[in-house]
Design a protein around this motif. Structure first.
Motif, PDB file in Angstrom:
ATOM      1  N   VAL A  85      -7.237  37.512 -28.396  1.00  0.00           N
ATOM      2  CA  VAL A  85      -7.719  36.061 -29.064  1.00  0.00           C
ATOM      3  C   VAL A  85      -6.986  34.871 -27.984  1.00  0.00           C
ATOM      4  O   VAL A  85      -5.236  35.383 -27.627  1.00  0.00           O
ATOM      5  N   PRO A  86      -7.284  33.551 -27.205  1.00  0.00           N
ATOM      6  CA  PRO A  86      -6.502  32.927 -26.696  1.00  0.00           C
ATOM      7  C   PRO A  86      -5.098  32.145 -27.290  1.00  0.00           C
ATOM      8  O   PRO A  86      -5.418  32.428 -28.576  1.00  0.00           O
ATOM      9  N   MET A  87      -4.136  32.214 -26.935  1.00  0.00           N
ATOM     10  CA  MET A  87      -3.138  32.116 -27.808  1.00  0.00           C
ATOM     11  C   MET A  87      -3.368  30.363 -28.484  1.00  0.00           C
ATOM     12  O   MET A  87      -2.205  29.998 -29.080  1.00  0.00           O
ATOM     13  N   ALA A  88      -3.926  29.709 -27.122  1.00  0.00           N
ATOM     14  CA  ALA A  88      -3.800  28.311 -28.532  1.00  0.00           C
ATOM     15  C   ALA A  88      -4.437  28.553 -29.188  1.00  0.00           C
ATOM     16  O   ALA A  88      -4.572  27.298 -30.239  1.00  0.00           O
ATOM     17  N   ALA A  89      -5.651  29.333 -29.805  1.00  0.00           N
ATOM     18  CA  ALA A  89      -6.473  29.697 -30.992  1.00  0.00           C
ATOM     19  C   ALA A  89      -5.443  29.289 -32.096  1.00  0.00           C
ATOM     20  O   ALA A  89      -5.214  29.092 -33.431  1.00  0.00           O
ATOM     21  N   VAL A  90      -4.394  30.325 -31.785  1.00  0.00           N
ATOM     22  CA  VAL A  90      -3.311  31.601 -33.070  1.00  0.00           C
ATOM     23  C   VAL A  90      -2.586  29.825 -33.197  1.00  0.00           C
ATOM     24  O   VAL A  90      -2.268  29.994 -34.291  1.00  0.00           O
ATOM     25  N   ILE A  93      -4.580  27.226 -34.784  1.00  0.00           N
ATOM     26  CA  ILE A  93      -4.238  27.418 -36.026  1.00  0.00           C
ATOM     27  C   ILE A  93      -2.826  27.806 -37.174  1.00  0.00           C
ATOM     28  O   ILE A  93      -2.392  27.172 -38.034  1.00  0.00           O
ATOM     29  N   ILE A  94      -1.730  27.931 -36.171  1.00  0.00           N
ATOM     30  CA  ILE A  94      -0.621  28.126 -37.378  1.00  0.00           C
ATOM     31  C   ILE A  94      -0.107  25.816 -37.212  1.00  0.00           C
ATOM     32  O   ILE A  94       0.481  25.440 -38.691  1.00  0.00           O
ATOM     33  N   VAL A  95      -0.377  25.493 -36.250  1.00  0.00           N
ATOM     34  CA  VAL A  95      -0.120  24.615 -36.426  1.00  0.00           C
ATOM     35  C   VAL A  95      -0.999  22.954 -37.162  1.00  0.00           C
ATOM     36  O   VAL A  95      -0.323  22.517 -37.810  1.00  0.00           O
ATOM     37  N   LEU A  96      -2.147  23.449 -37.873  1.00  0.00           N
ATOM     38  CA  LEU A  96      -3.076  23.072 -38.653  1.00  0.00           C
ATOM     39  C   LEU A  96      -2.537  23.662 -39.681  1.00  0.00           C
ATOM     40  O   LEU A  96      -2.413  22.821 -41.164  1.00  0.00           O
TER      41      LEU A  96
END
Length: 121
Positions: A85-90, A93-96
């Motif tokens: 998974v791209p690090m930007a997606a992880v 999700i953490i920011v959200l």
């Protein structure tokens, strides 16, 4: 047991039964607090209120709760099944999840009623 013994015991038994049947009503105790029975028709006129529909919550609050509860589950599923998974997606999700938790905390009441002990009936 012989016949005379049996007739003597039977005579004693019949005498005992006759004496118990002839007792006065004064010997019978009056009803006490444990003899109380509640009436069955106490809730005749009560009609419970209709419950609120399931989808009646505020949409942003429901979305925030879904994100706070579903974000960590989503991260766990991504870690188990999608290693690339791209690090930007992880990070997204953490920011959200953090933003949703901050929104829910900001919605909490800021002041308390001094005479409220917290119990709700």
């Amino acid at each position: 047991m012989t016949e005379p013994e049996r007739s003597r015991e039977e005579a004693e038994w019949l005498d005992l039964v006759a004496r118990l049947e002839s007792t006065d009503s004064e010997l019978v105790p009056e009803p006490g607090p444990r003899d109380y029975t509640a009436a069955d028709d106490d809730d005749e006129g009560y009609v419970p209120p209709e419950p609120a529909p399931l989808g009646a919550g505020e949409p942003l609050v429901v979305l925030a709760w879904l994100m706070v509860a579903g974000g960590p589950v989503g991260l766990l599923l991504i870690a188990m099944f999608w290693r690339g998974v791209p690090m930007a997606a992880v990070l997204g999700i953490i920011v959200l999840v953090i933003a949703a938790a901050g929104y829910l905390v900001s919605r909490l009441p800021s002041e308390r009623d001094g005479y409220d002990d917290g119990a709700k009936v």
